[in-house]
Design a protein around this motif. Structure first.
Motif, PDB file in Angstrom:
ATOM      1  N   TYR A 199       9.614 -52.306 -49.162  1.00  0.00           N
ATOM      2  CA  TYR A 199      10.998 -52.066 -49.565  1.00  0.00           C
ATOM      3  C   TYR A 199      11.161 -50.731 -50.290  1.00  0.00           C
ATOM      4  CZ  TYR A 199      11.063 -57.142 -48.854  1.00  0.00           C
ATOM      5  OH  TYR A 199      10.938 -58.402 -48.331  1.00  0.00           O
ATOM      6  N   ARG A 200      12.350 -50.205 -50.230  1.00  0.00           N
ATOM      7  CA  ARG A 200      12.699 -49.057 -51.061  1.00  0.00           C
ATOM      8  C   ARG A 200      12.678 -49.485 -52.529  1.00  0.00           C
ATOM      9  NH1 ARG A 200      17.516 -47.111 -47.067  1.00  0.00           N
ATOM     10  NH2 ARG A 200      16.305 -45.602 -45.841  1.00  0.00           N
ATOM     11  N   LYS A 201      12.562 -48.489 -53.430  1.00  0.00           N
ATOM     12  CA  LYS A 201      12.444 -48.805 -54.855  1.00  0.00           C
ATOM     13  C   LYS A 201      13.618 -48.247 -55.636  1.00  0.00           C
ATOM     14  CE  LYS A 201       7.403 -48.987 -54.645  1.00  0.00           C
ATOM     15  NZ  LYS A 201       6.119 -48.433 -55.124  1.00  0.00           N
TER      16      LYS A 201
ATOM     17  N   HIS B 112      -1.477 -48.721 -48.900  1.00  0.00           N
ATOM     18  CA  HIS B 112      -2.235 -47.826 -49.789  1.00  0.00           C
ATOM     19  C   HIS B 112      -3.683 -48.339 -49.808  1.00  0.00           C
ATOM     20  CE1 HIS B 112       1.510 -46.035 -51.418  1.00  0.00           C
ATOM     21  NE2 HIS B 112       1.992 -47.249 -51.239  1.00  0.00           N
TER      22      HIS B 112
ATOM     23  N   TYR C 198       6.385 -39.604 -49.034  1.00  0.00           N
ATOM     24  CA  TYR C 198       4.971 -39.834 -49.340  1.00  0.00           C
ATOM     25  C   TYR C 198       4.122 -38.582 -49.128  1.00  0.00           C
ATOM     26  CZ  TYR C 198       6.265 -44.761 -49.363  1.00  0.00           C
ATOM     27  OH  TYR C 198       6.858 -45.975 -49.658  1.00  0.00           O
TER      28      TYR C 198
ATOM     29  N   PRO D 257      10.682 -52.649 -56.350  1.00  0.00           N
ATOM     30  CA  PRO D 257      11.158 -52.853 -54.981  1.00  0.00           C
ATOM     31  C   PRO D 257      12.547 -53.493 -54.965  1.00  0.00           C
ATOM     32  CG  PRO D 257       8.901 -53.656 -55.246  1.00  0.00           C
ATOM     33  CD  PRO D 257       9.419 -53.371 -56.620  1.00  0.00           C
TER      34      PRO D 257
ATOM     35  N   ASP E 164       3.697 -51.475 -49.336  1.00  0.00           N
ATOM     36  CA  ASP E 164       5.122 -51.253 -49.602  1.00  0.00           C
ATOM     37  C   ASP E 164       5.928 -51.694 -48.380  1.00  0.00           C
ATOM     38  OD1 ASP E 164       4.391 -50.063 -51.975  1.00  0.00           O
ATOM     39  OD2 ASP E 164       4.633 -48.002 -51.229  1.00  0.00           O
TER      40      ASP E 164
ATOM     41  N   THR F  24      -2.583 -52.079 -51.762  1.00  0.00           N
ATOM     42  CA  THR F  24      -1.217 -52.585 -51.911  1.00  0.00           C
ATOM     43  C   THR F  24      -0.392 -52.209 -50.681  1.00  0.00           C
ATOM     44  OG1 THR F  24      -0.562 -50.569 -53.108  1.00  0.00           O
ATOM     45  CG2 THR F  24      -1.256 -52.476 -54.433  1.00  0.00           C
TER      46      THR F  24
END
Length: 394
Positions: free
Chosen positions: A59-61, A50, A81, A67, A57, A55
């Protein structure tokens, strides 16, 4: 920026030699166990940068947005996204079987010929690379099949490894191309071929039967590339269907990807590096889709470095995409002010490559190199068959 700023240690085992796959074991009629590979393009890992919030990402949340350690994002998560009205821009170039093996007249010395592009249809002239180049001189004849029907004569030296060949094959052009390509194999990069296991009965590693399909995007249409627009290899028919259902648009440009993307950079000062030219076409339909998306305030996501290169070649000062039919040798590295796309998908590329530099220009040098360090640390795969990096504008 300097070349050395894009160097990092990449373990050999993290260079992908095949697309992301699963393996199944079965017992054959003789009672012996055999393993076969099933490609799962959209299940490769994906990391997300991002840009605005700086930041990353991985991992899945969970339901609370935290995360889930160990549950890495996969490429098929990419649509989470995006939203209705956004547009993905794809490169629909088609890879042809450019690598041929043959023998030299009289000596029967083994040679490799890598087809680059056809120069003249009527005269059957091709621009090629040869290996070993020191043995291939003007006037030599090269044979590519046992019957001796596919023969080429060397008529010019173009570079240290470059030659112009005239194929001595008298038939309609389409029949000639069909016969020529039937003798070729998938033009996988040398870093893949040279590190694969040599099969029994072979003296060197060769591309395999599945490689021509694996090294081709599912939407490939316009023939002319000698290497695949690799980021597009992650897209499956199922994923494209999900895009359609979500209301995400697709637009297609053509840039015939060449070997210049793999050339070593010989200068520390990047402003002195010259890229090879690549042929590209952007038509009115693509411009209309992309420009309508921009005017509506939606995201335009470039799928791969080749799309970024092409669209930055053809974008106007008003930030809109223009029709284009010609060549580009654009070399993008930080700092660079992008005029069109606000999102980009890339693969994880090798150290010191122009592809890393373009990615860093789009995402920002510091955050992209941080992502690369995380990728090495967590075992992500690199190269044409490697994992993916999504860069967003938020």
């Amino acid at each position: 920026m300097k070349l050395s700023q894009f160097d990092f240690k990449l373990p050999k085992e993290q260079v992908a030699l095949y697309p992301h796959s699963i393996y199944r074991e079965f017992e054959n009629e003789d009672g012996q166990k055999e393993t076969f590979r099933i490609s799962r393009r959209d299940e490769a890992r994906m990391m997300v940068i991002h840009r605005k919030s700086q930041t990353i990402d991985m991992y899945r949340k969970d339901e609370k947005g935290n995360p889930i350690e160990g549950e890495f994002l996969e490429f098929r998560d990419i649509l989470n996204y995006f939203e209705e009205g956004d547009t993905f821009v794809f490169n629909d170039t088609k890879v042809f079987p450019a690598r041929l093996y043959g023998t030299k007249e009289k000596t029967d010395a083994k040679i490799e010929v890598f087809l680059l592009r056809e120069l003249n249809e009527e005269m059957r002239l091709w621009d090629v690379l040869v290996e070993p180049a020191r043995k291939i001189r003007i006037g030599n004849k090269l044979f590519f099949d046992e019957s001796g029907t596919m023969v080429a004569e060397v008529i010019d030296n173009t570079t240290s490894r470059g030659r112009t060949l005239r194929f001595l094959y008298d038939c309609p052009h389409e029949e000639f191309k069909e016969e020529l390509f039937a003798l070729g194999e998938s033009p996988l990069p040398r870093y893949i071929i040279d590190n694969r296991e040599i099969k029994e009965g072979q003296d060197t590693a060769h591309a395999e039967a599945d490689d021509m399909e694996d090294f081709q995007t599912i939407y490939a249409k316009n023939e002319g590339a000698v290497t695949a627009p690799a980021t597009g290899l992650h897209f499956t028919r199922e994923l494209m269907k999900r895009m359609e259902i979500l209301g995400v648009n697709d637009a297609y440009i053509t840039l015939h990807c060449g070997l210049g993307n793999f050339n070593s950079i010989e200068v520390e000062d990047l402003t002195k590096h010259k890229m090879d030219s690549e042929q590209m076409v952007i038509n009115k339909e693509a411009c209309d889709i992309v420009n309508a998306t921009k005017k509506a305030g939606h995201r335009v996501c470039a799928v791969g470095t080749s799309v970024v290169k092409a669209t930055e070649t053809a974008v106007g000062t008003d930030g809109l995409l223009k029709e284009y039919d010609g060549w580009t040798n654009k070399f993008i590295f930080p700092p660079y002010d992008f005029g069109l796309s606000n999102c980009m998908v890339a693969n994880f590329y090798h150290p010191l490559s122009t592809l890393v530099m373009e990615t860093a220009a789009f995402g920002g040098y510091d955050i992209v190199m941080e992502a690369y360090n995380l990728a090495v640390e967590h075992g992500y795969m690199f190269g044409c068959f490697g994992d993916a990096l999504l860069i967003l504008d938020d």
